[in-house]
Scaffold this motif. Structure first.
Motif, PDB file in Angstrom:
ATOM      1  N   ILE A  71      15.391  16.657 -19.221  1.00  0.00           N
ATOM      2  CA  ILE A  71      15.694  17.616 -20.288  1.00  0.00           C
ATOM      3  C   ILE A  71      15.253  19.000 -19.853  1.00  0.00           C
ATOM      4  O   ILE A  71      15.759  20.021 -20.295  1.00  0.00           O
ATOM      5  CB  ILE A  71      14.937  17.246 -21.586  1.00  0.00           C
ATOM      6  CG1 ILE A  71      15.333  15.852 -22.052  1.00  0.00           C
ATOM      7  CG2 ILE A  71      15.190  18.258 -22.685  1.00  0.00           C
ATOM      8  CD1 ILE A  71      14.784  15.466 -23.389  1.00  0.00           C
ATOM      9  N   THR A  72      14.314  18.989 -18.967  1.00  0.00           N
ATOM     10  CA  THR A  72      13.618  20.170 -18.518  1.00  0.00           C
ATOM     11  C   THR A  72      14.394  20.962 -17.459  1.00  0.00           C
ATOM     12  O   THR A  72      14.144  22.132 -17.223  1.00  0.00           O
ATOM     13  CB  THR A  72      12.247  19.656 -18.006  1.00  0.00           C
ATOM     14  OG1 THR A  72      11.339  19.714 -19.083  1.00  0.00           O
ATOM     15  CG2 THR A  72      11.802  20.353 -16.790  1.00  0.00           C
TER      16      THR A  72
ATOM     17  N   PRO B 226      19.565  21.733 -21.442  1.00  0.00           N
ATOM     18  CA  PRO B 226      19.389  22.177 -22.830  1.00  0.00           C
ATOM     19  C   PRO B 226      20.706  22.619 -23.451  1.00  0.00           C
ATOM     20  O   PRO B 226      21.017  22.281 -24.586  1.00  0.00           O
ATOM     21  CB  PRO B 226      18.418  23.347 -22.705  1.00  0.00           C
ATOM     22  CG  PRO B 226      17.613  23.022 -21.508  1.00  0.00           C
ATOM     23  CD  PRO B 226      18.569  22.351 -20.560  1.00  0.00           C
TER      24      PRO B 226
ATOM     25  N   LEU C 279      22.773  19.552 -24.253  1.00  0.00           N
ATOM     26  CA  LEU C 279      22.262  18.869 -25.441  1.00  0.00           C
ATOM     27  C   LEU C 279      22.583  19.662 -26.707  1.00  0.00           C
ATOM     28  O   LEU C 279      22.987  19.111 -27.733  1.00  0.00           O
ATOM     29  CB  LEU C 279      20.748  18.690 -25.309  1.00  0.00           C
ATOM     30  CG  LEU C 279      20.075  17.912 -26.432  1.00  0.00           C
ATOM     31  CD1 LEU C 279      20.668  16.517 -26.573  1.00  0.00           C
ATOM     32  CD2 LEU C 279      18.573  17.827 -26.195  1.00  0.00           C
ATOM     33  N   ASP C 280      22.411  20.968 -26.599  1.00  0.00           N
ATOM     34  CA  ASP C 280      22.706  21.849 -27.724  1.00  0.00           C
ATOM     35  C   ASP C 280      24.152  21.660 -28.174  1.00  0.00           C
ATOM     36  O   ASP C 280      24.429  21.474 -29.363  1.00  0.00           O
ATOM     37  CB  ASP C 280      22.471  23.299 -27.280  1.00  0.00           C
ATOM     38  CG  ASP C 280      22.592  24.292 -28.416  1.00  0.00           C
ATOM     39  OD1 ASP C 280      21.970  24.062 -29.462  1.00  0.00           O
ATOM     40  OD2 ASP C 280      23.319  25.284 -28.263  1.00  0.00           O
TER      41      ASP C 280
ATOM     42  N   THR D 296      24.856  18.023 -29.695  1.00  0.00           N
ATOM     43  CA  THR D 296      24.352  17.815 -31.058  1.00  0.00           C
ATOM     44  C   THR D 296      25.151  18.642 -32.063  1.00  0.00           C
ATOM     45  O   THR D 296      25.498  18.139 -33.128  1.00  0.00           O
ATOM     46  CB  THR D 296      22.864  18.184 -31.165  1.00  0.00           C
ATOM     47  OG1 THR D 296      22.662  19.485 -30.614  1.00  0.00           O
ATOM     48  CG2 THR D 296      22.010  17.208 -30.403  1.00  0.00           C
ATOM     49  N   HIS D 297      25.459  19.858 -31.709  1.00  0.00           N
ATOM     50  CA  HIS D 297      26.243  20.685 -32.620  1.00  0.00           C
ATOM     51  C   HIS D 297      27.579  20.041 -32.938  1.00  0.00           C
ATOM     52  O   HIS D 297      27.973  19.906 -34.091  1.00  0.00           O
ATOM     53  CB  HIS D 297      26.474  22.076 -32.011  1.00  0.00           C
ATOM     54  CG  HIS D 297      25.674  23.128 -32.680  1.00  0.00           C
ATOM     55  ND1 HIS D 297      24.875  24.001 -32.003  1.00  0.00           N
ATOM     56  CD2 HIS D 297      25.527  23.437 -33.987  1.00  0.00           C
ATOM     57  CE1 HIS D 297      24.265  24.801 -32.855  1.00  0.00           C
ATOM     58  NE2 HIS D 297      24.644  24.477 -34.064  1.00  0.00           N
TER      59      HIS D 297
ATOM     60  N   THR E 193      22.516  12.275 -33.845  1.00  0.00           N
ATOM     61  CA  THR E 193      22.123  12.058 -32.459  1.00  0.00           C
ATOM     62  C   THR E 193      20.770  11.371 -32.385  1.00  0.00           C
ATOM     63  O   THR E 193      19.773  11.903 -32.873  1.00  0.00           O
ATOM     64  CB  THR E 193      21.973  13.418 -31.747  1.00  0.00           C
ATOM     65  OG1 THR E 193      23.159  14.173 -31.936  1.00  0.00           O
ATOM     66  CG2 THR E 193      21.708  13.215 -30.278  1.00  0.00           C
TER      67      THR E 193
ATOM     68  N   LEU F 214      18.087  10.521 -29.804  1.00  0.00           N
ATOM     69  CA  LEU F 214      17.825  10.986 -28.438  1.00  0.00           C
ATOM     70  C   LEU F 214      16.822  10.091 -27.720  1.00  0.00           C
ATOM     71  O   LEU F 214      15.716   9.856 -28.221  1.00  0.00           O
ATOM     72  CB  LEU F 214      17.284  12.415 -28.494  1.00  0.00           C
ATOM     73  CG  LEU F 214      16.945  13.058 -27.155  1.00  0.00           C
ATOM     74  CD1 LEU F 214      18.177  13.216 -26.290  1.00  0.00           C
ATOM     75  CD2 LEU F 214      16.273  14.409 -27.376  1.00  0.00           C
TER      76      LEU F 214
END
Lengths: 332, 332
Positions: free
Chosen positions: B73-74, B79, B82-83, B86-87, B96, B98
């Motif tokens: 994720i890092t 990011p 993922l953003d 989920t949106h 979601t 996770l």
DNA sequence: CTGAAAGCGCTTACAG
DNA sequence: CTGAAAGCGCTTACAG
């Protein structure tokens, strides 16, 4: 769609035991004879059975799911936070339901949804909710913990870096280095993070006899930090030191300085706030206040546990001190 | 703990209707008279009722939850991914769940858990699963879609940037610029991403008459890119051009060059892969292959929909071309 | 349009 | 240790 799923009844049938017994085999700590257990496990394996966590949640009246509401996933401070939360949660047998809120708006419209999924608790990060909504959650018996922000007087507990103290540290460093013309690049105005960092910074500056400083509005992005610095560095009374409300904006400031040929830290000191990994890179070597992320996460998770046990316990706000990380972007 | 939750039965009682009617009011499209609806809504509001999504899931046999399994994720590429996921998922009424997998390990041990929560589908990103596990999911009727990696011959569909083609583009650019001594900084060896980028890169280099190049192992982090570059730039036959398997490593390379006083692009061309926002910053101005993230997400979500409808449709692997983004880190 | 009833897949007293 | 039964909070035929 939905293939026929295999349930505990199916397993019971082939293992020739009751459905209750199958259930017991899959509930740690329930008494089952070794022989029965073996039969059930064999049948389960054969059928590809695994217990249904949803059905389990319904009867158990808790889901083992924690809702995390997050805006700004894209701000480099948060991936690390999310990474740690999910890891830690998983380690204690909990799952994460992730909700993406819109940056800069409150999450009042997201929370009803979260509540419908009957999460055991809600962690809210980089987003704000109204006091009314916090109380609504309390009414539902769903604990809400705020991470890195707080709402005084609400029913939501919170864990925060001590941003006021952090702001003061920055002011001290700048003043001790002899800087006079100082600027602040703000984050979004309505965030407690921004308010507190500026409050501590300004208060300490005043105590040290500096009554005025420049201020530019930013919004926690590299771009906005860069733009703010361009405005600041174009002035005749160009500041000698800039404190940005977070690291990513400070990096934008540094990039603007680089572009304009303003030498750091000789001609300009720059300080950020957060302690993100990128601040360490050679291109920036950013002096900053590091948020004690691990301790904050520990505290949040502990609070989550406690509030799941006792949802009506009095809300608390826990502040944890950040620490100054000196690198090469600010004179000392 | 658990405060008494209010259920549809409670609402029915105060609205003086049957529980079925309450349920209908909260199910869009069900026939209810205006009068009845008003009574029910009033009662619901009064009691603070909201339908239980868990109970609903149990009877409906789907949860409206999509599991996203993610390691790394890092890594700044994710990011954003993922953003967007989920949106988009939220916009279509899905949630979601996770799961955080351990970087560099397969996710076979995580998936049984995901399956227990009866997610409607699973998206796997920056992580690998075994063919056996993919088939196990298929058996459960839970579609699995791989994002940014693929497993030939498995039951899991996949959406990928065309990494081979991307690698070729990089080789072309470097060769056309006249570079001879070239190096590749690899990502983790067992990832399809790394394998394909190197494959395309190497193949095209050979086609252009370059038979040899240096290779250093990295692991997709800034640090590892930095370290690899230190080794490379310390050599007597220092390379004139470095292709790093992702942007964040390329930025590490750039930081090493900066530290050693190697001028970019005059003495060294550096190219990355991904197109992360940080590559645009003035400190790096990184030439790179941009992954078509939006299209990849579109395609993934479309596939998710399709496979939820028809779980046994034949798995497909969809490749989408990336595009060269020229900035200032590579000579042309 | 509305109600009574069955059932989703579990857990857990209650008996034995 | 094991089984029969109730019940978690819903949806949805089935009648009316």
């Amino acid at each position: 769609m939905a293939v026929k799923r295999v349930s505990s009844v199916d397993v019971a049938r082939v293992a020739k035991v009751s459905q209750s017994t199958v259930s017991r085999v899959f509930t740690p700590g329930m008494p089952v004879s070794d022989e029965t257990r073996a039969k059930v496990l064999a049948a389960a394996r054969k059928l590809g059975y695994s217990p249904d966590a949803i059905a389990r949640s319904l009867i158990m009246r808790h889901t083992n799911i924690i809702g995390i509401v997050m805006a700004d996933i894209t701000n480099p401070f948060y991936p690390n936070v999310l990474d740690q939360f999910t890891h830690r949660l998983q380690a204690s047998g909990k799952q994460t339901l992730l909700f993406n809120a819109t940056t800069g708006r409150d999450v009042d419209d997201t929370l009803p949804l979260v509540l419908q999924y009957r999460v055991d608790a809600i962690i809210i990060t980089s987003a704000t909710l109204s006091t009314a909504m916090a109380d609504e959650c309390a009414r539902h018996g769903t604990p809400v913990i705020l991470f890195n922000r707080y709402i005084p007087g609400s029913k939501a507990s919170a864990v925060c870096c001590d941003n006021v103290a952090g702001g003061r540290m920055v002011a001290d460093l700048l003043v001790n280095a002899g800087h006079k013309r100082i600027a602040y690049v703000a984050g979004r105005a309505n965030t407690s993070t921004n308010v507190d960092r500026e409050k501590g910074f300004g208060a300490r500056l005043r105590e040290c006899g500096i009554a005025e400083w420049l201020c530019e509005q930013g919004e926690y992005t590299h771009e906005s930090g860069y733009a703010a610095a361009r405005r600041l560095l174009a002035r005749a009374d160009r500041p000698e030191a800039i404190f940005a409300a977070n690291d990513i904006m400070a990096m934008g400031v540094l990039d603007a300085a680089r572009e304009l040929g303003v030498r750091v830290p000789e001609q300009l000191s720059v300080i950020g706030f957060d302690g993100i990994p990128a601040g360490e890179w050679q291109a920036y070597s950013l002096t900053t206040i590091r948020q004690p992320v691990e301790e904050m996460i520990d505290a949040t998770l502990e609070l989550v546990e406690q509030r799941i046990e006792k949802p009506d316990a009095k809300p608390i706000i826990k502040m944890i001190a950040g620490s100054l990380v000196q690198r090469n972007s600010a004179r000392v």
